[in-house]
Design an enzyme around this catalytic site. Structure first.
Site, PDB file in Angstrom:
ATOM      1  N   ASN A  83       0.810  -1.233   0.000  1.00 46.00           N
ATOM      2  CA  ASN A  83       0.000   0.000   0.000  1.00 46.00           C
ATOM      3  C   ASN A  83       0.841   1.279   0.000  1.00 46.00           C
ATOM      4  O   ASN A  83       0.414   2.302   0.506  1.00 46.00           O
ATOM      5  CB  ASN A  83      -0.956   0.028   1.204  1.00 46.00           C
ATOM      6  CG  ASN A  83      -1.874  -1.169   1.183  1.00 46.00           C
ATOM      7  OD1 ASN A  83      -2.381  -1.534   0.127  1.00 46.00           O
ATOM      8  ND2 ASN A  83      -2.051  -1.812   2.326  1.00 46.00           N
ATOM      9  N   ARG A  84       2.032   1.172  -0.536  1.00 47.35           N
ATOM     10  CA  ARG A  84       2.912   2.348  -0.634  1.00 47.35           C
ATOM     11  C   ARG A  84       3.328   2.911   0.726  1.00 47.35           C
ATOM     12  O   ARG A  84       3.823   4.022   0.819  1.00 47.35           O
ATOM     13  CB  ARG A  84       2.272   3.476  -1.479  1.00 47.35           C
ATOM     14  CG  ARG A  84       1.997   3.041  -2.928  1.00 47.35           C
ATOM     15  CD  ARG A  84       3.317   2.812  -3.665  1.00 47.35           C
ATOM     16  NE  ARG A  84       3.151   2.358  -5.046  1.00 47.35           N
ATOM     17  CZ  ARG A  84       3.270   1.094  -5.460  1.00 47.35           C
ATOM     18  NH1 ARG A  84       3.525   0.131  -4.600  1.00 47.35           N
ATOM     19  NH2 ARG A  84       3.177   0.795  -6.730  1.00 47.35           N
TER      20      ARG A  84
END
Ligand SMILES: Cc1cc2nc3c(=O)[nH]c(=O)nc-3n(C[C@H](O)[C@H](O)[C@H](O)COP(=O)(O)O)c2cc1C
Length: 215
Positions: A192-193
């Site tokens: 999710n970065r």
């Protein structure tokens, strides 16, 4: 002509970088990561790193070189001191190194100062190189404009003749630099970065300040 790369997307899931699991000294974390990357499947040339210098033309320039040694003091690579990078370093010794290790979804960015290593150390490394690499260092007036490929091959042939059966000494325009780090940033890809970024910064008392950065 165009190609849209918007669909290139990857979730990084291989590892994590947490404060409770790291050393006070970034070189020890560098070593741990290096060993893990070396052992990870698919790794080629884990010692390939980008060296960025500020050029005499005012532009930053990156190029890949091979890390040949690291110690608590810094990172050593070898090159031609009269190359474009050599001239840039002579003017401004601030450099940036970076490693991208996709097999472990890792990046390391090092800011530091480059210094020529002692001549006897460059001699020792030059001596350990195969003959072809030694002659290559002599043949190539690195970063100068040359008329053709043939120009190099003719020069190499002549040198092979000249040095046949003789020792090849290190030319004084070729040798090592050590990059002494001032900050080292470790990046570990996460889902999710929400990547992990830990930066070590050298303090006046020679201890390292450790901070987490937003991804
Ligand atoms: C994988 C790889 C390894 C390289 N290793 C070195 C090296 O150790 N030393 C070096 O001088 N150039 C090395 N090069 C070539 C440099 O990237 C660069 O072309 C050369 O040093 C001239 O750079 P400059 O004109 O900016 O000084 C390597 C290139 C690649 C792609």
């Amino acid at each position: 002509m165009q190609k849209d790369l918007g669909n290139y997307r990857k979730s990084y899931e291989k590892s994590a970088l947490m404060e409770d699991n790291i050393s006070d000294n970034p070189m020890e974390l560098f070593q741990k990561w290096f060993y893990e990357v070396e052992a990870s499947e698919g790794t080629e040339e884990p010692n390939a790193m980008t060296v960025s210098t500020l050029g005499l033309d005012g532009f930053p320039k990156n190029r890949v070189v091979l890390l040949k040694k690291y110690t608590y003091e810094g990172f050593i690579f070898y090159t031609n001191y009269e190359s474009e990078k050599g001239k840039s370093i002579a003017e401004n010794s601030n450099v940036c190194l970076s490693f991208f290790w996709p097999t472990m979804e890792r990046q390391i960015i090092i800011k530091g100062n480059a210094e020529k290593i002692a001549e006897n150390l460059s001699d020792g490394y030059f001596e350990s190189r195969p003959e072809g690499s030694k002659l290559g260092a002599i043949v190539s007036n690195q970063s100068s404009v040359i008329p053709s490929r043939e120009f190099l091959e003719v020069k190499l042939k002549a040198l092979e003749k000249e040095y046949s059966g003789k020792d090849i000494e290190r030319p004084d325009y070729w040798g090592g630099y050590i990059v002494k780090p001032l900050s080292i940033e470790f990046w570990q890809g996460r889902p999710n970065r929400l990547h992990d970024r830990i930066r070590y910064t050298l303090q006046e008392d020679f201890n390292w300040k450790i901070e987490r950065l937003a991804p």
